[in-house]
Design an enzyme around this catalytic site. Structure first.
Site, mmCIF file in Angstrom:
data_model
loop_
_atom_site.group_PDB
_atom_site.id
_atom_site.type_symbol
_atom_site.label_atom_id
_atom_site.label_comp_id
_atom_site.label_asym_id
_atom_site.label_seq_id
_atom_site.Cartn_x
_atom_site.Cartn_y
_atom_site.Cartn_z
ATOM 1 N N LYS A 83 0.853 -1.184 0.000
ATOM 2 C CA LYS A 83 0.000 0.000 0.000
ATOM 3 C C LYS A 83 0.888 1.231 0.000
ATOM 4 O O LYS A 83 1.770 1.366 0.867
ATOM 5 C CB LYS A 83 -0.856 -0.033 1.267
ATOM 6 C CG LYS A 83 -2.238 0.535 1.138
ATOM 7 C CD LYS A 83 -2.966 0.316 2.464
ATOM 8 C CE LYS A 83 -4.376 0.755 2.400
ATOM 9 N NZ LYS A 83 -4.966 0.812 3.739
HETATM 10 C C1 E4P Z 1 -8.363 1.728 3.682
HETATM 11 O O1 E4P Z 1 -7.558 0.934 3.241
HETATM 12 C C2 E4P Z 1 -8.224 2.368 4.997
HETATM 13 O O2 E4P Z 1 -7.561 1.473 5.873
HETATM 14 C C3 E4P Z 1 -9.535 2.665 5.663
HETATM 15 O O3 E4P Z 1 -10.650 2.299 4.901
HETATM 16 C C4 E4P Z 1 -9.587 4.008 6.303
HETATM 17 O O4 E4P Z 1 -10.842 4.200 6.862
HETATM 18 P P1 E4P Z 1 -11.161 5.239 8.011
HETATM 19 O O5 E4P Z 1 -11.559 6.519 7.394
HETATM 20 O O6 E4P Z 1 -12.299 4.603 8.755
HETATM 21 O O7 E4P Z 1 -9.918 5.352 8.858
#
Ligand code: E4P
Length: 217
Positions: A83
Site C-alpha cells: 500500500k
Molecule cells: C483503507 O484501506 C483504509 O484502511 C480505511 O478504509 C480508512 O478508513 P477510516 O476513514 O475509517 O480510517
C-alpha cells in the site's frame, strides 16, 4: 463485489474468514497501532488466515525507501499487496513495484484525477476514502461513480476498492456504483447479514416447526 475487511486484528480476521465471505484485508498504520502487536508477526498471521490480497502500507515518504519497504513487505507472504500513499513518490513507487510484479494499492485517494494517475501508474487497487469525504460534507459515493466512469472509458484494469466505509448503506451504494471491492470494518461487516425481519421470521418458523413435534435429525 469482493469483500475485504479493514482491520489488523488477526484473531478477529481469522474468525471472520471462517464465514467464507472474506476476499481480502486492508491494514494501515493506524490499524496496526490499534492492534498493538508486532507488525510483521501480525501480517504473517493475517496472510495465513485470509488467502486473498492483504494490503500492508509503507511508511516512508521518499521513492527509494518506499521501494525498499515494499520489497521487505512482499517477503512476508505471497498475498501481500504493497500500500502506497497517493503522493508523487507513492505513484512513482507504485509504477516501479508493479513493473517488478509486486501488486500495489494506492491509498488516500480523494479525487477522480488522483485515481486517474494511480491507474496510469498501473496500480492493482485504488482506494477512494468515501467515508472521510462524507465526514467533510463532500460526496464520497460521487467519487466512486466518477472513477468507475473514467476507468471504463479507458479500460483501465485498476480495481476500485471503496474504503473508509461507515455503514451497510455505503456497501450497498458502492456495489451499485460499480466498485470492484469494498473494505469494511468488522462491526459493519457483522451488521450486513442482520435484519430484524430475518430474526422475527426465523423465530416464527421455529415456533411452528416445534409445534409439529417432528425432527430432521
Ligand atoms: C483503507 O484501506 C483504509 O484502511 C480505511 O478504509 C480508512 O478508513 P477510516 O476513514 O475509517 O480510517
Amino acid at each position: 463485489m469482493q469483500i475485504f475487511i479493514d482491520s489488523a486484528d488477526a484473531a478477529e480476521l481469522k474468525a471472520l474468514a471462517e464465514t467464507g465471505l472474506v476476499d481480502g484485508v486492508t491494514t494501515n498504520p493506524s490499524l496496526i497501532a490499534k492492534a498493538g502487536r508486532d507488525f510483521f508477526e501480525t501480517l504473517r498471521e493475517i496472510c495465513a488466515a485470509v488467502p486473498g490480497p492483504v494490503s500492508a502500507e509503507v511508511v516512508a515518504q521518499d521513492y527509494e525507501t518506499m521501494i525498499a519497504e515494499g520489497h521487505k513487505l512482499r517477503t512476508v507472504a505471497e498475498n501481500i499487496v504493497v500500500k502506497v500513499p497517493l503522493t508523487r513518490d507513492g505513484l512513482r513507487a507504485c509504477k516501479t513495484l508493479e513493473e517488478e510484479g509486486h501488486p500495489c494499492n494506492v491509498t488516500l485517494c480523494f479525487s477522480a484525477v488522483q485515481a486517474l494517475l494511480a491507474a496510469k501508474a498501473g496500480a492493482t487497487f485504488i482506494s477512494p476514502f468515501l467515508g472521510r469525504l462524507d465526514d467533510g460534507g463532500q460526496d464520497g459515493m460521487g467519487l466512486i461513480r466518477e472513477i468507475r466512469m473514467i476507468y471504463d472509458n479507458y479500460d483501465y484494469q485498476t480495481q476500485i476498492l471503496a474504503a473508509s466505509i461507515r455503514s451497510g448503506a455505503h456497501v450497498r451504494d458502492a456495489a451499485i456504483a460499480g466498485a470492484d471491492c469494498a473494505t469494511i470494518p468488522p462491526a459493519v461487516f457483522k451488521a450486513l447479514y442482520k435484519h430484524n425481519l430475518t430474526d422475527s421470521g426465523l423465530e416464527a418458523f421455529l415456533k411452528d416447526w416445534k409445534a409439529t413435534g417432528q425432527k430432521i435429525l
